[in-house]
Design a protein around this motif. Structure first.
Motif, short mmCIF file in Angstrom:
data_model
loop_
_atom_site.label_atom_id
_atom_site.label_comp_id
_atom_site.label_asym_id
_atom_site.label_seq_id
_atom_site.Cartn_x
_atom_site.Cartn_y
_atom_site.Cartn_z
N ARG A 155 -6.53 -7.62 -3.65
CA ARG A 155 -8.30 -8.79 -4.27
C ARG A 155 -9.44 -7.37 -3.93
NH1 ARG A 155 -8.24 -13.79 -1.67
NH2 ARG A 155 -10.53 -13.55 -3.07
N PRO A 156 -9.29 -6.53 -5.20
CA PRO A 156 -9.76 -5.73 -4.58
C PRO A 156 -11.35 -6.24 -4.82
CG PRO A 156 -8.99 -4.99 -6.75
CD PRO A 156 -8.15 -6.39 -6.13
N GLU A 157 -11.64 -7.05 -5.30
CA GLU A 157 -13.58 -8.22 -5.06
C GLU A 157 -14.08 -7.87 -4.31
OE1 GLU A 157 -10.59 -9.08 -5.85
OE2 GLU A 157 -10.46 -11.00 -5.07
N ARG A 192 -13.11 4.55 -1.38
CA ARG A 192 -11.77 3.73 -0.61
C ARG A 192 -11.97 3.75 0.75
NH1 ARG A 192 -8.78 9.80 -0.55
NH2 ARG A 192 -10.89 10.25 -0.03
N ARG A 212 -17.07 -3.09 -4.30
CA ARG A 212 -17.33 -4.10 -5.23
C ARG A 212 -18.36 -5.47 -5.40
NH1 ARG A 212 -15.54 -1.03 -8.39
NH2 ARG A 212 -13.49 -0.75 -8.91
N TYR A 229 0.78 -1.30 -0.14
CA TYR A 229 0.31 -0.22 0.45
C TYR A 229 0.88 1.45 0.21
CZ TYR A 229 -3.44 -3.29 1.83
OH TYR A 229 -4.58 -3.75 1.98
N ARG A 262 -22.77 0.16 -11.30
CA ARG A 262 -21.79 0.95 -10.47
C ARG A 262 -22.14 2.19 -9.22
NH1 ARG A 262 -16.56 2.93 -13.55
NH2 ARG A 262 -16.46 3.64 -11.50
N SER A 301 -13.42 -5.37 -1.70
CA SER A 301 -13.75 -4.35 -0.32
C SER A 301 -15.85 -4.75 -1.12
CB SER A 301 -13.29 -3.38 -1.71
OG SER A 301 -13.89 -3.30 -3.25
N VAL A 324 -9.26 1.77 -3.83
CA VAL A 324 -10.05 -0.21 -4.19
C VAL A 324 -8.65 -0.56 -4.84
CG1 VAL A 324 -11.11 -1.56 -4.91
CG2 VAL A 324 -12.52 0.47 -3.14
N ASP A 325 -8.25 -0.30 -5.91
CA ASP A 325 -7.52 -0.60 -6.67
C ASP A 325 -5.95 -1.11 -5.69
OD1 ASP A 325 -5.82 1.97 -6.48
OD2 ASP A 325 -6.73 2.17 -9.05
N ALA A 326 -5.58 -0.36 -5.32
CA ALA A 326 -3.88 -0.81 -4.70
C ALA A 326 -4.22 -2.10 -3.73
CB ALA A 326 -3.73 0.56 -3.06
N ARG A 386 0.22 4.88 -1.57
CA ARG A 386 -1.37 4.71 -2.06
C ARG A 386 -1.89 5.20 -1.02
NH1 ARG A 386 -2.97 2.09 -6.81
NH2 ARG A 386 -4.16 3.30 -6.77
#
Ligand code: SIN
Ligand code: FE
Length: 272
Positions: free
Chosen positions: A254-256, A130, A261, A87, A270, A258, A249-251, A90
């Motif tokens: 496993r963003p999925e 975030r 998502r 992280y 979205r 969060s 989230v993209d940091a 970020r």
């Protein structure tokens, strides 16, 4: 070890560091009283501006409190860099708080009652998806623990409440920012998370019968978790330092996993 910590954190664990004690200087002992507070329930330190708010202390006391909170804030940032190298660069350091009031028996509205299980979402400062990552340290000088309840995983909680979460009216998020009720536009994600926070706190049956465990954090203990994901309730305890961080989230590894998502999957759209 750090790779392991990241996986655990993103799985929704509370990471406890039993021996990570935040040192308190002898001349800071005077800060350990609820009388240092103004009308707010916490004193707060903003690392970006270096400003301290929420205290009724005089100049000398304010200087000491500022010193203690700045030291804690920097220590928490260093801890994060070591535990989660992924992280680095970020993660954004937001506010820190000092919480000198006893939690048990405190009078508040249901919405502000943190003895009820909830996930964190801030009404005035939208996260826009975030992650909210918080480091807590129990600095109780009398050796008393801080006691939490930790509830069911975010997947289960979100699935339970999703049918009751309403999409905000188009444009309402920008209107709130224009009216200065929020610091930036409230995204649909933020609107749903605030409703989730409220529905959880209002649901007596959920509060008493959903899966949960009691966790006692001894004095001198530091712990951290994603509080936008981990259902938590603070039941008793006095004197805590807390530092909030925000993570895109993209940091994540496993963003999925969060809340963004997960809610997007449940709502089929979205949200930012
Ligand atoms: C909370 O974030 O709900 C309160 C945590 C605490 O003060 O221990
Ligand atoms: Fe909370």
């Amino acid at each position: 070890m750090p790779a392991d910590s990241t996986a655990r954190l993103e799985r929704g664990d509370v990471i406890v560091l039993p021996h990570f004690r935040v040192p308190i200087e002898p001349d800071e002992r005077g800060l350990f009283s609820p009388a240092i507070l103004g009308a707010a329930k916490n004193a707060s330190f903003d690392p970006a501006s270096g400003r301290l708010t929420g205290t009724a202390l005089d100049a000398t006391g304010s200087g000491q409190l500022l010193g203690m909170m700045r030291r804690f804030s920097e220590t928490a940032a260093g801890l994060l860099d070591r535990l989660f190298p992924r992280y680095a660069g970020r993660v954004v350091r937001a506010r820190a708080s000092f919480r000198p009031a006893e939690i048990a028996g405190r009078e508040t509205s249901w919405r502000k009652d943190d003895t009820r299980l909830h996930v964190d979402s801030f009404p005035a400062t939208p996260s826009a998806g975030r992650r909210i990552l918080r480091v807590f340290s129990n600095v109780n000088p009398d050796g008393r623990p801080r006691v939490w309840r930790v509830g069911d995983g975010f997947d289960a909680v979100a699935a339970r409440f999703a049918p009751r979460l309403r999409m905000p009216l188009p444009g309402s998020g920008h209107l709130l920012a224009w009216l200065r009720i929020t610091k930036s536009p409230r995204t649909p994600y933020d609107a749903l998370m605030l409703q989730l926070h409220d529905r959880m706190k209002q649901d007596r049956e959920f509060q008493s019968t959903s899966p949960q465990v009691q966790v006692s954090f001894a004095a001198g203990t530091t712990w951290l978790c994603f509080t936008d994901e981990v259902s938590h309730a603070a039941m008793s305890g006095q004197y805590q330092l807390e530092q909030t961080f925000l993570l895109p989230v993209d940091a994540m590894e496993r963003p999925e996993r969060s809340p963004l998502r997960i809610l997007e999957r449940l709502k089929g759209r979205r949200l930012t």
